[in-house]
Design an enzyme around this catalytic site. Structure first.
Site, PDB file in Angstrom:
ATOM      1  N   PRO A  11      17.818  32.377 -92.582  1.00  0.00           N
ATOM      2  CA  PRO A  11      17.352  32.811 -91.270  1.00  0.00           C
ATOM      3  C   PRO A  11      15.978  32.292 -90.870  1.00  0.00           C
ATOM      4  CG  PRO A  11      17.431  34.640 -92.815  1.00  0.00           C
ATOM      5  CD  PRO A  11      18.130  33.493 -93.466  1.00  0.00           C
ATOM      6  N   ASN A  12      15.896  31.933 -89.606  1.00  0.00           N
ATOM      7  CA  ASN A  12      14.676  31.495 -88.912  1.00  0.00           C
ATOM      8  C   ASN A  12      14.257  30.064 -89.231  1.00  0.00           C
ATOM      9  OD1 ASN A  12      14.148  34.012 -87.512  1.00  0.00           O
ATOM     10  ND2 ASN A  12      13.642  34.857 -89.514  1.00  0.00           N
ATOM     11  N   ARG A  19       6.372  27.082 -85.155  1.00  0.00           N
ATOM     12  CA  ARG A  19       5.396  28.167 -85.308  1.00  0.00           C
ATOM     13  C   ARG A  19       4.888  28.191 -86.744  1.00  0.00           C
ATOM     14  NH1 ARG A  19       7.340  33.602 -84.222  1.00  0.00           N
ATOM     15  NH2 ARG A  19       5.153  34.029 -84.574  1.00  0.00           N
ATOM     16  N   TYR A  24       4.266  26.717 -92.924  1.00  0.00           N
ATOM     17  CA  TYR A  24       5.535  25.993 -93.094  1.00  0.00           C
ATOM     18  C   TYR A  24       5.470  24.515 -92.702  1.00  0.00           C
ATOM     19  CZ  TYR A  24       7.198  30.777 -93.523  1.00  0.00           C
ATOM     20  OH  TYR A  24       7.363  32.066 -93.939  1.00  0.00           O
ATOM     21  N   ASN A  73      17.706  27.347 -99.468  1.00  0.00           N
ATOM     22  CA  ASN A  73      16.517  28.084 -99.055  1.00  0.00           C
ATOM     23  C   ASN A  73      17.030  29.337 -98.354  1.00  0.00           C
ATOM     24  OD1 ASN A  73      14.224  29.196 -97.992  1.00  0.00           O
ATOM     25  ND2 ASN A  73      13.413  27.261 -97.177  1.00  0.00           N
ATOM     26  N   ALA A  76      14.349  34.818 -95.872  1.00  0.00           N
ATOM     27  CA  ALA A  76      14.081  36.246 -96.126  1.00  0.00           C
ATOM     28  C   ALA A  76      15.166  36.917 -96.964  1.00  0.00           C
ATOM     29  CB  ALA A  76      13.902  36.972 -94.800  1.00  0.00           C
ATOM     30  N   GLU A  97      17.041  26.595-105.986  1.00  0.00           N
ATOM     31  CA  GLU A  97      16.458  27.478-104.969  1.00  0.00           C
ATOM     32  C   GLU A  97      15.166  26.829-104.491  1.00  0.00           C
ATOM     33  OE1 GLU A  97      15.264  31.272-106.491  1.00  0.00           O
ATOM     34  OE2 GLU A  97      14.325  31.863-104.579  1.00  0.00           O
ATOM     35  N   HIS A  99      11.781  26.928-101.695  1.00  0.00           N
ATOM     36  CA  HIS A  99      10.953  27.542-100.652  1.00  0.00           C
ATOM     37  C   HIS A  99       9.887  26.545-100.239  1.00  0.00           C
ATOM     38  CE1 HIS A  99      12.831  31.427-101.245  1.00  0.00           C
ATOM     39  NE2 HIS A  99      12.791  31.149-102.536  1.00  0.00           N
ATOM     40  N   ARG A 106       1.791  34.464-101.679  1.00  0.00           N
ATOM     41  CA  ARG A 106       1.890  35.181-100.413  1.00  0.00           C
ATOM     42  C   ARG A 106       1.896  36.692-100.615  1.00  0.00           C
ATOM     43  NH1 ARG A 106       6.084  32.657 -96.670  1.00  0.00           N
ATOM     44  NH2 ARG A 106       4.942  34.020 -95.268  1.00  0.00           N
TER      45      ARG A 106
HETATM   46  O1  CA2 Z   1       8.781  29.124 -97.689  1.00  0.00           O
HETATM   47  C1  CA2 Z   1       9.991  29.252 -97.457  1.00  0.00           C
HETATM   48  O2  CA2 Z   1      10.766  28.310 -97.369  1.00  0.00           O
HETATM   49  C2  CA2 Z   1      10.546  30.647 -97.177  1.00  0.00           C
HETATM   50  O3  CA2 Z   1      11.850  30.730 -97.743  1.00  0.00           O
HETATM   51  C3  CA2 Z   1      10.594  30.854 -95.687  1.00  0.00           C
HETATM   52  C4  CA2 Z   1      10.989  32.266 -95.257  1.00  0.00           C
HETATM   53  C5  CA2 Z   1      10.173  33.325 -95.958  1.00  0.00           C
HETATM   54  O4  CA2 Z   1      10.728  34.597 -95.706  1.00  0.00           O
HETATM   55  C6  CA2 Z   1      10.137  33.092 -97.443  1.00  0.00           C
HETATM   56  O5  CA2 Z   1       9.232  34.013 -98.006  1.00  0.00           O
HETATM   57  C7  CA2 Z   1       9.683  31.700 -97.825  1.00  0.00           C
HETATM   58  C8  CA2 Z   1      10.792  32.509 -93.762  1.00  0.00           C
HETATM   59  C9  CA2 Z   1      11.274  31.438 -92.866  1.00  0.00           C
HETATM   60  C10 CA2 Z   1      10.712  31.697 -91.512  1.00  0.00           C
HETATM   61  O6  CA2 Z   1      10.819  30.521 -90.787  1.00  0.00           O
HETATM   62  C11 CA2 Z   1       9.899  30.264 -89.853  1.00  0.00           C
HETATM   63  C12 CA2 Z   1      10.068  29.097 -89.172  1.00  0.00           C
HETATM   64  C13 CA2 Z   1       9.164  28.742 -88.202  1.00  0.00           C
HETATM   65  C14 CA2 Z   1       8.099  29.548 -87.933  1.00  0.00           C
HETATM   66  C15 CA2 Z   1       7.935  30.718 -88.616  1.00  0.00           C
HETATM   67  C16 CA2 Z   1       8.847  31.083 -89.575  1.00  0.00           C
END
Ligand code: CA2
Length: 152
Positions: A11-12, A19, A24, A73, A76, A97, A99, A106
């Site tokens: 997700p996301n 953002r 990221y 990946n 969340a 896996e 990230h 974090r």
């Molecule tokens: O660092 C990573 O790849 C994460 O898997 C990204 C997840 C976060 O919950 C993990 O702790 C680490 C969140 C992805 C959110 O994606 C975004 C994309 C653009 C802007 C903000 C967030």
């Protein structure tokens, strides 16, 4: 026939590059897909993203029937989804896996990934480059000969 490598994103991650670039980076998911395909060469790749837990589980089941490896990946869901962990445990080939950020630096809620128990290896904190490293590593792992059985 060469089995595909599955690169699954949770997700996301479709919002990458738009953002929070301090965490990221600036690379979009489309650019990451292109990097993966370039790194994979002739190895076929199924590169996918979903915001749905159910969809991720269904893709892991699909991969179990046809993939040579999974790079995932779970975003969340890493910290919440025993259902995704159970699906990964059924996958018989290498799992990486990944990230983008270093989750261990974090906030506490991002530090304990449930997924790592099922992973062959874990890559964190290399930014978008982590995907390239993961593709190179999983191709090496999947091409490795199984250990010879020792007979007395
Ligand atoms: O660092 C990573 O790849 C994460 O898997 C990204 C997840 C976060 O919950 C993990 O702790 C680490 C969140 C992805 C959110 O994606 C975004 C994309 C653009 C802007 C903000 C967030």
């Amino acid at each position: 026939m060469t089995k595909p490598l599955y690169v699954l994103n949770g997700p996301n991650l479709n919002r990458l590059g738009m953002r929070e670039p301090d965490i990221y980076g600036h690379t979009t998911l489309a650019e990451i897909e292109a990097l993966c395909r370039h790194a994979a060469g002739t190895q076929p790749i199924e590169f996918r993203q979903t915001n749905s837990e159910t969809q991720l589980i269904d893709w892991i089941h699909e991969a179990t029937d046809r993939a040579c490896g999974i790079i995932i990946n779970p975003a969340a869901y890493s910290f919440t989804s025993i259902a995704i962990l159970d699906a990964l445990k059924m996958f018989p080939e290498p799992i990486i896996e990944l990230h983008i950020s270093n989750i261990h630096r974090r906030e506490e809620i991002y530090q304990r990934s449930l997924m790592s128990r099922a992973a062959t290896a874990v890559i964190v904190g290399l930014g978008a480059r982590g995907y390239v490293v993961a593709v190179q590593a999983i191709i090496e792992l999947t091409q490795r000969e199984p250990a010879a059985v020792q007979t007395p």
